[in-house]
Motif scaffolding. Structure first.
Motif, PDB file in Angstrom:
ATOM      1  N   PRO A   1       1.324  69.911  65.717  1.00 40.21           N
ATOM      2  CA  PRO A   1       1.670  68.797  65.868  1.00 40.21           C
ATOM      3  C   PRO A   1       0.695  67.774  66.790  1.00 40.21           C
ATOM      4  O   PRO A   1       1.278  66.530  67.126  1.00 40.21           O
ATOM      5  CB  PRO A   1       2.845  68.908  66.599  1.00 40.21           C
ATOM      6  CG  PRO A   1       2.593  70.476  67.175  1.00 40.21           C
ATOM      7  CD  PRO A   1       1.777  71.175  66.198  1.00 40.21           C
ATOM      8  N   PHE A   2      -0.204  68.144  67.108  1.00 39.29           N
ATOM      9  CA  PHE A   2      -1.262  67.328  67.938  1.00 39.29           C
ATOM     10  C   PHE A   2      -2.018  66.728  66.725  1.00 39.29           C
ATOM     11  O   PHE A   2      -3.067  65.854  67.144  1.00 39.29           O
ATOM     12  CB  PHE A   2      -2.207  68.185  68.783  1.00 39.29           C
ATOM     13  CG  PHE A   2      -2.626  69.454  68.138  1.00 39.29           C
ATOM     14  CD1 PHE A   2      -4.014  69.361  67.725  1.00 39.29           C
ATOM     15  CD2 PHE A   2      -2.180  70.650  68.342  1.00 39.29           C
ATOM     16  CE1 PHE A   2      -4.639  70.625  67.111  1.00 39.29           C
ATOM     17  CE2 PHE A   2      -2.657  71.838  67.875  1.00 39.29           C
ATOM     18  CZ  PHE A   2      -3.979  71.764  67.112  1.00 39.29           C
TER      19      PHE A   2
ATOM     20  N   ASP B   1       5.671  55.619  64.936  1.00 39.33           N
ATOM     21  CA  ASP B   1       6.671  56.391  64.511  1.00 39.33           C
ATOM     22  C   ASP B   1       7.194  55.573  63.222  1.00 39.33           C
ATOM     23  O   ASP B   1       6.864  54.566  63.098  1.00 39.33           O
ATOM     24  CB  ASP B   1       7.853  56.713  65.329  1.00 39.33           C
ATOM     25  CG  ASP B   1       8.652  55.595  65.684  1.00 39.33           C
ATOM     26  OD1 ASP B   1       8.504  54.550  65.152  1.00 39.33           O
ATOM     27  OD2 ASP B   1       9.420  55.755  66.529  1.00 39.33           O
ATOM     28  N   THR B   2       8.155  56.062  62.178  1.00 35.82           N
ATOM     29  CA  THR B   2       8.504  55.518  60.977  1.00 35.82           C
ATOM     30  C   THR B   2       9.102  54.203  61.070  1.00 35.82           C
ATOM     31  O   THR B   2       9.333  53.594  60.430  1.00 35.82           O
ATOM     32  CB  THR B   2       9.024  56.313  60.203  1.00 35.82           C
ATOM     33  OG1 THR B   2      10.410  57.071  60.850  1.00 35.82           O
ATOM     34  CG2 THR B   2       8.049  57.597  59.551  1.00 35.82           C
ATOM     35  N   ALA B   3       9.806  54.044  62.368  1.00 35.30           N
ATOM     36  CA  ALA B   3      10.420  52.839  62.949  1.00 35.30           C
ATOM     37  C   ALA B   3       9.460  51.796  63.223  1.00 35.30           C
ATOM     38  O   ALA B   3       9.951  50.690  63.625  1.00 35.30           O
ATOM     39  CB  ALA B   3      11.646  53.085  63.670  1.00 35.30           C
ATOM     40  N   GLY B   4       7.944  52.278  63.497  1.00 37.96           N
ATOM     41  CA  GLY B   4       7.372  51.196  64.009  1.00 37.96           C
ATOM     42  C   GLY B   4       6.945  51.214  65.613  1.00 37.96           C
ATOM     43  O   GLY B   4       6.134  50.209  65.980  1.00 37.96           O
TER      44      GLY B   4
ATOM     45  N   GLU C   1       0.706  66.650  61.680  1.00 36.64           N
ATOM     46  CA  GLU C   1       1.049  67.823  60.918  1.00 36.64           C
ATOM     47  C   GLU C   1       2.135  68.893  61.852  1.00 36.64           C
ATOM     48  O   GLU C   1       1.663  69.800  62.324  1.00 36.64           O
ATOM     49  CB  GLU C   1      -0.179  68.377  60.822  1.00 36.64           C
ATOM     50  CG  GLU C   1      -1.183  67.961  59.851  1.00 36.64           C
ATOM     51  CD  GLU C   1      -2.258  68.865  59.555  1.00 36.64           C
ATOM     52  OE1 GLU C   1      -2.460  70.124  60.020  1.00 36.64           O
ATOM     53  OE2 GLU C   1      -3.444  68.657  58.562  1.00 36.64           O
ATOM     54  N   THR C   2       3.183  68.136  61.750  1.00 36.21           N
ATOM     55  CA  THR C   2       4.303  68.730  62.417  1.00 36.21           C
ATOM     56  C   THR C   2       5.246  69.766  61.771  1.00 36.21           C
ATOM     57  O   THR C   2       6.012  70.423  61.919  1.00 36.21           O
ATOM     58  CB  THR C   2       5.297  67.776  63.002  1.00 36.21           C
ATOM     59  OG1 THR C   2       5.805  66.795  61.862  1.00 36.21           O
ATOM     60  CG2 THR C   2       4.655  66.926  64.041  1.00 36.21           C
TER      61      THR C   2
ATOM     62  N   ASP D   1       6.017  64.013  67.499  1.00 37.84           N
ATOM     63  CA  ASP D   1       7.242  64.325  66.843  1.00 37.84           C
ATOM     64  C   ASP D   1       7.372  64.246  65.198  1.00 37.84           C
ATOM     65  O   ASP D   1       6.241  63.745  64.614  1.00 37.84           O
ATOM     66  CB  ASP D   1       8.355  63.436  67.322  1.00 37.84           C
ATOM     67  CG  ASP D   1       8.836  63.541  68.835  1.00 37.84           C
ATOM     68  OD1 ASP D   1       8.336  64.814  69.184  1.00 37.84           O
ATOM     69  OD2 ASP D   1       8.864  62.608  69.288  1.00 37.84           O
ATOM     70  N   ASP D   2       8.277  64.649  64.628  1.00 35.44           N
ATOM     71  CA  ASP D   2       8.210  64.923  63.077  1.00 35.44           C
ATOM     72  C   ASP D   2       8.415  63.357  62.409  1.00 35.44           C
ATOM     73  O   ASP D   2       7.718  63.217  61.228  1.00 35.44           O
ATOM     74  CB  ASP D   2       9.513  65.519  62.780  1.00 35.44           C
ATOM     75  CG  ASP D   2       9.727  67.102  62.972  1.00 35.44           C
ATOM     76  OD1 ASP D   2       8.565  67.510  63.035  1.00 35.44           O
ATOM     77  OD2 ASP D   2      10.717  67.532  62.933  1.00 35.44           O
TER      78      ASP D   2
END
Length: 390
Positions: A267-268, A302-305, A256-257, A236-237
């Motif tokens: 995105p892979f 992800d950016t939230a961990g 690379e999304t 995901d983004d």
């Protein structure tokens, strides 16, 4: 703890076609085990690769088929003390261990118990002391017997809770903040079985404490061997991987999304850095980028961990111009420096306090997202020793 999903597919489910559907769903969903009658073990082996646990059925006892396919684990309790077919012993203090219950099948490593009352909970506790696997099934699903057994035998056996829905599986994995080691799902619904597998995966994943570090230098460094990690999963983004030159400080690099006027999104893929750098794996260790190959597992974050695992499908190593990015992390002991090499390309993006930022736009004073862990590593494993990285 490694959580497991077991799918019940014995004769109580119905005819072979009904059992076969459950087994096929279990294999396709990524379940760990199926629980069948021993007479079905060979047929299950023909359907796919999955661990098989078996009840010894009366037909098998009568037939005495020594050529029957072997299961990976055998269970007692069905058609016995475990489900009320045979009365429980009056004294559970010393006569309910697995050795006694095993008299109908001395190969058994597991016990199956329907919690029909408080005495069956005590029976499961006694039998679990000698069992590698203990399945407990509540008639009206309740967390109370499971809580008691987690507290009393959780370290002695692989404790498996009987459930009928994915929601019950999630609850079982969360009970007492420890959870059962596994669940046995008894359902014909592919969605419920897949949901239970998802619950297992979520329960097994760690959540990382990411923080921001202040960029102190962005320098052109010339050419290096750069590694792209192409996974068998779409990201995901807000997802990427943690990579860096120093094991104690790993930078969040986006997948690379994003669309680009120069190349199609992939995105892979994570354009991860130079061959010497570390990437974090699902076990909490690290691998050198140069070590990765098809079939290995890497950790996606992800950016939230929040984390999950992904399989490496391909690794691409090519000579490319690089940046050296240096940043400072505030720690309990002051400030520490971390750094990495990453390709000089506008398609490579890191997470900053301002959002997704191309490394070509990164400047001193920006805040980049990192995972900082004040430990040394030896062969990718955290160790308590003094190692200087610079």
């Amino acid at each position: 703890m490694t959580r497991t999903i077991w799918v019940k597919a014995d004769a109580s489910v119905g005819d072979w076609e009904a059992r076969k559907r459950r087994v096929t769903t279990a294999i396709e969903a990524g379940a760990d085990w199926v629980l069948v009658d021993e007479s079905d073990v060979g047929r299950v082996r023909e359907l796919g690769d999955i661990a098989v646990a078996a009840f010894r059925s009366e037909a098998d006892v009568v037939d005495g088929d020594d050529e029957a396919a072997e299961a990976d684990a055998y269970f007692v309790g069905k058609d016995g003390e475990g489900d009320g077919t045979i009365d429980l012993p009056n004294d559970l203090s010393g006569s309910a261990d697995l050795t006694t219950v095993r008299r109908r099948d001395d190969r058994a490593q597991g016990v199956y118990v329907r919690v029909l009352g408080k005495e069956y909970e005590a029976f499961a506790e006694a039998a679990a002391a000698d069992a590698d696997y203990t399945i407990v099934v509540g008639e009206d699903w309740s967390i109370i017997p499971l809580e008691n057994l987690i507290a009393r035998v959780g370290d002695d056996t692989h404790l498996i809770a009987g459930v009928t829905t994915a929601a019950e599986a999630r609850t079982a994995f969360e009970t007492l903040e420890i959870g059962s080691d596994g669940v046995l799902i008894d359902s014909d619904s592919p969605d419920e079985i897949r949901g239970a597998v998802d619950a297992r995966d979520v329960a097994d994943r760690e959540t990382l404490d990411l923080r921001y570090a202040e960029v102190t230098a962005v320098e052109r460094t010339g050419m290096a061997d750069r590694v792209c990690i192409d996974t068998g999963s779409l990201m995901d983004d807000d997802e990427g991987m943690l990579v860096g030159s120093l094991s104690r400080g790993l930078f969040f690099v986006h997948a690379e999304t994003a669309e680009s006027p120069y190349v199609e999104s992939r995105p892979f893929r994570v354009n991860a850095g130079a061959v010497h750098a570390y990437v974090r794996n699902p076990e909490g260790g690290t691998n050198y980028l140069a070590e990765l190959s098809s079939g290995d597992e890497v950790q996606v974050v992800d950016t939230a961990g929040h984390t999950r695992e992904a399989i490496v499908g391909r690794v691409k190593i090519e000579k490319r111009p690089m940046f050296r990015i240096q940043a400072e992390v505030e720690t309990d002991d002051g400030v520490d420096r971390v750094e990495t090499l990453i390709q000089n390309a506008e398609t490579v993006k890191v997470a900053t306090s301002a959002g997704r930022t191309a490394v070509t736009d990164l400047e001193s004073g920006d805040e980049v997202l990192v995972y900082y862990e004040d430990v040394a590593r030896h062969f990718g494993e955290a160790v308590e020793e003094s190692i200087i990285e610079k």
